[in-house]
Design a protein around this motif. Structure first.
Motif, PDB file in Angstrom:
ATOM      1  N   TYR A 148       0.841  -1.195   0.000  1.00 13.71           N
ATOM      2  CA  TYR A 148       0.000   0.000   0.000  1.00 13.71           C
ATOM      3  C   TYR A 148       0.875   1.243   0.000  1.00 13.71           C
ATOM      4  O   TYR A 148       1.978   1.234   0.571  1.00 13.71           O
ATOM      5  N   THR A 149       0.388   2.312  -0.621  1.00 17.13           N
ATOM      6  CA  THR A 149       1.152   3.544  -0.699  1.00 17.13           C
ATOM      7  C   THR A 149       0.366   4.694  -0.075  1.00 17.13           C
ATOM      8  O   THR A 149      -0.860   4.638   0.044  1.00 17.13           O
ATOM      9  N   VAL A 150       1.081   5.734   0.305  1.00 18.65           N
ATOM     10  CA  VAL A 150       0.484   6.848   1.036  1.00 18.65           C
ATOM     11  C   VAL A 150      -0.540   7.609   0.200  1.00 18.65           C
ATOM     12  O   VAL A 150      -1.439   8.257   0.740  1.00 18.65           O
ATOM     13  N   ASP A 151      -0.450   7.524  -1.119  1.00 21.95           N
ATOM     14  CA  ASP A 151      -1.407   8.223  -1.977  1.00 21.95           C
ATOM     15  C   ASP A 151      -2.632   7.377  -2.298  1.00 21.95           C
ATOM     16  O   ASP A 151      -3.463   7.756  -3.123  1.00 21.95           O
ATOM     17  N   GLY A 152      -2.747   6.225  -1.630  1.00 20.40           N
ATOM     18  CA  GLY A 152      -3.919   5.374  -1.838  1.00 20.40           C
ATOM     19  C   GLY A 152      -3.755   4.348  -2.931  1.00 20.40           C
ATOM     20  O   GLY A 152      -4.696   3.597  -3.215  1.00 20.40           O
ATOM     21  N   GLY A 153      -2.583   4.290  -3.536  1.00 20.77           N
ATOM     22  CA  GLY A 153      -2.357   3.341  -4.610  1.00 20.77           C
ATOM     23  C   GLY A 153      -1.689   2.069  -4.120  1.00 20.77           C
ATOM     24  O   GLY A 153      -1.644   1.779  -2.927  1.00 20.77           O
ATOM     25  N   ARG A 154      -1.180   1.301  -5.056  1.00 21.67           N
ATOM     26  CA  ARG A 154      -0.470   0.060  -4.747  1.00 21.67           C
ATOM     27  C   ARG A 154       0.855   0.063  -5.498  1.00 21.67           C
ATOM     28  O   ARG A 154       0.917   0.475  -6.664  1.00 21.67           O
ATOM     29  N   ALA A 155       1.893  -0.398  -4.857  1.00 21.79           N
ATOM     30  CA  ALA A 155       3.222  -0.441  -5.459  1.00 21.79           C
ATOM     31  C   ALA A 155       3.500  -1.818  -6.046  1.00 21.79           C
ATOM     32  O   ALA A 155       2.767  -2.780  -5.814  1.00 21.79           O
ATOM     33  N   ASP A 156       4.573  -1.915  -6.791  1.00 26.22           N
ATOM     34  CA  ASP A 156       4.998  -3.194  -7.335  1.00 26.22           C
ATOM     35  C   ASP A 156       5.631  -4.042  -6.232  1.00 26.22           C
ATOM     36  O   ASP A 156       6.257  -3.502  -5.307  1.00 26.22           O
ATOM     37  N   PRO A 157       5.511  -5.355  -6.322  1.00 24.86           N
ATOM     38  CA  PRO A 157       6.124  -6.216  -5.307  1.00 24.86           C
ATOM     39  C   PRO A 157       7.613  -5.957  -5.110  1.00 24.86           C
ATOM     40  O   PRO A 157       8.115  -5.993  -3.991  1.00 24.86           O
ATOM     41  N   SER A 158       8.327  -5.677  -6.200  1.00 25.12           N
ATOM     42  CA  SER A 158       9.774  -5.463  -6.121  1.00 25.12           C
ATOM     43  C   SER A 158      10.145  -4.198  -5.363  1.00 25.12           C
ATOM     44  O   SER A 158      11.314  -3.996  -5.017  1.00 25.12           O
ATOM     45  N   ASP A 159       9.161  -3.335  -5.101  1.00 23.86           N
ATOM     46  CA  ASP A 159       9.432  -2.089  -4.373  1.00 23.86           C
ATOM     47  C   ASP A 159       9.582  -2.309  -2.876  1.00 23.86           C
ATOM     48  O   ASP A 159      10.084  -1.432  -2.160  1.00 23.86           O
ATOM     49  N   LEU A 160       9.146  -3.453  -2.362  1.00 23.09           N
ATOM     50  CA  LEU A 160       9.174  -3.679  -0.922  1.00 23.09           C
ATOM     51  C   LEU A 160      10.608  -3.857  -0.421  1.00 23.09           C
ATOM     52  O   LEU A 160      11.387  -4.614  -0.992  1.00 23.09           O
ATOM     53  N   THR A 161      10.948  -3.150   0.654  1.00 21.50           N
ATOM     54  CA  THR A 161      12.289  -3.198   1.230  1.00 21.50           C
ATOM     55  C   THR A 161      12.202  -3.522   2.726  1.00 21.50           C
ATOM     56  O   THR A 161      11.126  -3.434   3.324  1.00 21.50           O
ATOM     57  N   PRO A 162      13.326  -3.850   3.352  1.00 22.51           N
ATOM     58  CA  PRO A 162      13.313  -4.038   4.807  1.00 22.51           C
ATOM     59  C   PRO A 162      12.794  -2.823   5.564  1.00 22.51           C
ATOM     60  O   PRO A 162      12.125  -2.976   6.594  1.00 22.51           O
ATOM     61  N   HIS A 163      13.091  -1.622   5.084  1.00 19.29           N
ATOM     62  CA  HIS A 163      12.618  -0.431   5.791  1.00 19.29           C
ATOM     63  C   HIS A 163      11.097  -0.330   5.719  1.00 19.29           C
ATOM     64  O   HIS A 163      10.454   0.166   6.650  1.00 19.29           O
ATOM     65  N   HIS A 164      10.510  -0.809   4.635  1.00 20.69           N
ATOM     66  CA  HIS A 164       9.048  -0.805   4.538  1.00 20.69           C
ATOM     67  C   HIS A 164       8.436  -1.799   5.524  1.00 20.69           C
ATOM     68  O   HIS A 164       7.315  -1.601   5.987  1.00 20.69           O
ATOM     69  N   LEU A 165       9.164  -2.854   5.851  1.00 21.58           N
ATOM     70  CA  LEU A 165       8.671  -3.761   6.893  1.00 21.58           C
ATOM     71  C   LEU A 165       8.689  -3.061   8.244  1.00 21.58           C
ATOM     72  O   LEU A 165       7.820  -3.299   9.089  1.00 21.58           O
ATOM     73  N   ARG A 166       9.646  -2.183   8.461  1.00 23.09           N
ATOM     74  CA  ARG A 166       9.666  -1.367   9.682  1.00 23.09           C
ATOM     75  C   ARG A 166       8.424  -0.469   9.727  1.00 23.09           C
ATOM     76  O   ARG A 166       7.770  -0.352  10.766  1.00 23.09           O
ATOM     77  N   HIS A 167       8.093   0.156   8.592  1.00 22.22           N
ATOM     78  CA  HIS A 167       6.848   0.937   8.525  1.00 22.22           C
ATOM     79  C   HIS A 167       5.639   0.044   8.799  1.00 22.22           C
ATOM     80  O   HIS A 167       4.666   0.473   9.434  1.00 22.22           O
ATOM     81  N   SER A 168       5.712  -1.183   8.328  1.00 24.25           N
ATOM     82  CA  SER A 168       4.580  -2.101   8.482  1.00 24.25           C
ATOM     83  C   SER A 168       4.363  -2.495   9.931  1.00 24.25           C
ATOM     84  O   SER A 168       3.237  -2.822  10.329  1.00 24.25           O
ATOM     85  N   VAL A 169       5.427  -2.481  10.725  1.00 25.97           N
ATOM     86  CA  VAL A 169       5.284  -2.711  12.162  1.00 25.97           C
ATOM     87  C   VAL A 169       4.414  -1.611  12.766  1.00 25.97           C
ATOM     88  O   VAL A 169       3.489  -1.879  13.544  1.00 25.97           O
ATOM     89  N   ALA A 170       4.705  -0.371  12.390  1.00 24.10           N
ATOM     90  CA  ALA A 170       3.918   0.757  12.898  1.00 24.10           C
ATOM     91  C   ALA A 170       2.468   0.653  12.433  1.00 24.10           C
ATOM     92  O   ALA A 170       1.537   0.909  13.210  1.00 24.10           O
ATOM     93  N   TYR A 171       2.267   0.259  11.176  1.00 18.40           N
ATOM     94  CA  TYR A 171       0.893   0.096  10.681  1.00 18.40           C
ATOM     95  C   TYR A 171       0.154  -0.959  11.495  1.00 18.40           C
ATOM     96  O   TYR A 171      -0.980  -0.735  11.927  1.00 18.40           O
ATOM     97  N   ARG A 172       0.784  -2.102  11.691  1.00 14.14           N
ATOM     98  CA  ARG A 172       0.144  -3.181  12.435  1.00 14.14           C
ATOM     99  C   ARG A 172      -0.235  -2.730  13.841  1.00 14.14           C
ATOM    100  O   ARG A 172      -1.346  -2.979  14.317  1.00 14.14           O
ATOM    101  N   MET A 173       0.685  -2.052  14.504  1.00 15.20           N
ATOM    102  CA  MET A 173       0.450  -1.645  15.886  1.00 15.20           C
ATOM    103  C   MET A 173      -0.653  -0.595  15.993  1.00 15.20           C
ATOM    104  O   MET A 173      -1.511  -0.662  16.877  1.00 15.20           O
ATOM    105  N   LEU A 174      -0.640   0.378  15.085  1.00 11.72           N
ATOM    106  CA  LEU A 174      -1.589   1.492  15.187  1.00 11.72           C
ATOM    107  C   LEU A 174      -2.942   1.167  14.567  1.00 11.72           C
ATOM    108  O   LEU A 174      -3.989   1.448  15.157  1.00 11.72           O
TER     109      LEU A 174
END
Length: 213
Positions: free
Chosen positions: A155-181
């Motif tokens: 998922y992207t901040v503008d409401g769109g969807r990114a390509d699978p290859s765009d996912l990075t370890p830092h995005h998993l860090r963001h995903s921790v915050a998403y899961r928690m909040l």
């Protein structure tokens, strides 16, 4: 958050890309859909699980030693030297981050399975097939490879969807915050403590939008 506060947060400050818990489960599953040796499958599964459970930065994950994963105490131990240093030149205090045995990430089982299969004496938590400490780029390759294999569109901040290859370890860090909040109704201070931001202002600036996601 008030409209005044909203007006002070630019779109570029916000976390730009993340995945949701069901997508993370697909990411984990993709580790066992390859023809690589089972110990590499276990490693890839443990790597993404560690990133998504602990919220570790990529440099921290590749610097981590297996002795810093204290499964019997249900905690990750982040000594000062593996953590990101403060911009002011100071150093963070050692941190202990709890591992929830009941967590849906399955971190305890994943890490225990991986470590039990290891028959080497290398200090590094994550190692390559050649038995050397995994590099940042190799860890990034694992994450993007699994995302592509699973067909995950972050998922992207503008409401769109990114390509699978765009996912990075830092995005998993963001995903921790998403899961928690967004999923666990945690407080910003809880996210701040898990991600070990210098200030809760940083947490709010980057992740406030997840509270209404």
């Amino acid at each position: 958050m008030s409209s005044d506060t909203n007006s002070q947060v630019s779109n570029s400050d916000l976390a730009q890309l993340w995945i949701k818990p069901n997508q993370f489960s697909q990411l984990q599953g993709a580790a066992y859909e390859s023809g690589t040796h089972v110990h590499l499958q276990d490693r890839d599964h443990a790597l993404v699980t560690f990133l998504y459970d602990s919220g570790a930065r990529i440099n921290e994950a590749t610097s981590f030693n297996h002795s810093m994963v204290r499964l019997d105490d249900a905690e990750y131990y982040f000594p000062t030297h593996v953590q990101k240093q403060y911009p002011t030149g100071g150093s963070p205090s050692p941190a202990r981050i709890s591992i929830d045995p009941e967590s849906t990430t399955g971190a305890v089982a994943s890490l225990r399975r991986y470590l039990n299969r290891r028959d080497d004496e290398h200090d590094a938590l994550f190692i390559t097939q050649k038995g050397t400490r995994i590099t940042n780029q190799a860890a990034r390759n694992v994450v993007s490879k699994l995302a592509e294999r699973a067909g995950i569109q972050p998922y992207t901040v503008d409401g769109g969807r990114a390509d699978p290859s765009d996912l990075t370890p830092h995005h998993l860090r963001h995903s921790v915050a998403y899961r928690m909040l967004a999923e666990e109704n945690a407080r910003l201070v809880d996210v701040r403590n898990r991600l070990r931001h210098t200030s809760i202002t940083t947490t709010e600036r980057i992740y406030e939008h997840f509270r209404v996601a």
